[in-house]
Design an enzyme around this catalytic site. Structure first.
Site, mmCIF file in Angstrom:
data_model
loop_
_atom_site.group_PDB
_atom_site.id
_atom_site.type_symbol
_atom_site.label_atom_id
_atom_site.label_comp_id
_atom_site.label_asym_id
_atom_site.label_seq_id
_atom_site.Cartn_x
_atom_site.Cartn_y
_atom_site.Cartn_z
ATOM 1 N N SER A 159 5.950 6.230 7.464
ATOM 2 C CA SER A 159 5.579 5.399 8.614
ATOM 3 C C SER A 159 6.631 4.327 8.802
ATOM 4 O O SER A 159 7.322 3.937 7.840
ATOM 5 C CB SER A 159 4.218 4.740 8.374
ATOM 6 O OG SER A 159 3.986 3.687 9.297
ATOM 7 N N TYR A 185 0.321 -1.132 1.783
ATOM 8 C CA TYR A 185 0.562 0.018 2.659
ATOM 9 C C TYR A 185 2.058 0.260 2.821
ATOM 10 O O TYR A 185 2.541 1.395 2.674
ATOM 11 C CB TYR A 185 -0.082 -0.212 4.017
ATOM 12 C CG TYR A 185 0.174 0.903 5.009
ATOM 13 C CD1 TYR A 185 -0.352 2.176 4.795
ATOM 14 C CD2 TYR A 185 0.947 0.695 6.150
ATOM 15 C CE1 TYR A 185 -0.116 3.213 5.692
ATOM 16 C CE2 TYR A 185 1.190 1.719 7.057
ATOM 17 C CZ TYR A 185 0.657 2.967 6.824
ATOM 18 O OH TYR A 185 0.893 3.997 7.708
#
Length: 321
Positions: A159, A185
């Protein structure tokens, strides 16, 4: 030979769709595994591979939900597996390898984002445990089948969130520093990119190449831990409450979001290449200008960091190729 982290000639763009990328691709006789293949990007990916002729296996923490989502899709089967449970990963891997069929494609779409602090049974922070360690275990378990294909590709869905944080090798599990769900994350998504580098370094000589990618900014079930205010801050909805689609700035629909992963899995432009981070159906450039930019942060394309992460992953999982 190390593949340069530089764009190549590609007929596709940020706006390209899964259907466009897969046009003319014939995967008859090939076996694929797609984690997270029953929702969001994973569902589009699994369907696209199956419709190109591949046999697709979808491991799922909730098999009943997966079977409902994939009902009617020919060539797709569902098996139980939980990425935070080492025993279930081992059982699933043994089942796939036991088929005696080469595994041509492994696409790792499953993951969690910005989750509250939780830990696996070994005490590892859950986003790192699921997004990275679970997939590391899976690749190790499936390795004989991947090597048997002689031309396999492993695709790790990272990501642009990797730009939030690199891997804090001194405190991966947030033992000494305060827990920050976004830093955790970002760390896990950086780990996905470094994992692809490390895997490609080890697998290229046996015909196994690996890639990581940013799919685009798409609001899916991945955002289930976000508050309404956090979702609003992403500015992904228009005045009518519909998700914006502006691929030139990274806002994509599911078909566009799945395109880069499918391109990594099937494009002849990547023959003989690997270990690189991709975006918008191309290899992305290195870019350290600012968070939220197009491109890969240098800390997620660093071979020394990839080796350090690989060593830690082997130690923490007790597994190796």
């Amino acid at each position: 030979m190390t593949t340069p982290q530089k764009p190549v000639l590609s007929p596709f763009s940020a706006a390209s769709t899964a259907t466009e990328v897969m046009a003319g691709v014939n995967l008859a006789g090939h076996l694929a595994v797609v984690t997270g293949g029953y929702s969001g990007l994973g569902l589009v990916t699994a369907r696209s591979l199956a419709r190109a002729g591949a046999q697709v296996i979808v491991p799922a923490r909730d098999p009943d939900r997966a079977r409902k989502a994939l009902a009617g899709e020919e060539g797709v089967s569902v098996h139980g597996m939980d990425l935070i449970d080492a025993d279930s990963i081992q059982a699933f891997s043994a089942q796939v390898v036991g088929r005696g069929q080469p595994l041509s494609l492994l696409i790792n779409c499953a993951g969690v984002m910005a989750a509250p602090l939780a830990r696996d049974v070994d005490g590892h922070e859950s986003q790192f445990a699921i997004n990275h360690l679970g997939h590391f275990r899976l690749v190790c378990g499936l390795w004989p089948a991947l090597v048997a294909a002689r031309a396999a590709r492993v695709v790790a869905v990272s990501s642009r969130g990797h730009q939030i944080a690199g891997v804090d090798f001194d405190d991966i599990d947030f033992i000494h520093r305060p827990y920050d769900k976004w830093a955790a994350y970002g760390q896990s998504k950086t780990a996905n990119a470094l994992f692809a580098m490390g895997l490609d370094q080890r697998g290229s000589g046996q015909g196994v190449r690996a890639f990581s990618l940013h799919p685009g900014q798409i609001l899916t079930d991945l955002g289930r831990h976000l508050s309404s205010a956090e979702i609003a801050a992403f500015d992904v909805f228009d005045e009518h409450g519909q998700q914006k689609v502006a691929p030139e700035v990274g806002l994509k629909n599911l078909e566009q979001g799945a395109a880069t992963g499918l391109w990594c899995a099937t494009s002849p432009a990547l023959n003989g290449k690997g270990g690189v981070y991709c975006e918008d159906c191309n290899i992305a450039p290195v870019n350290d200008a600012e968070t939220g930019r197009k491109g890969v942060a240098s800390w997620a394309a660093n071979p020394e960091f990839a080796e350090r992460l690989w060593s830690i992953s082997e130690e923490w999982t007790g597994m190796s190729l």
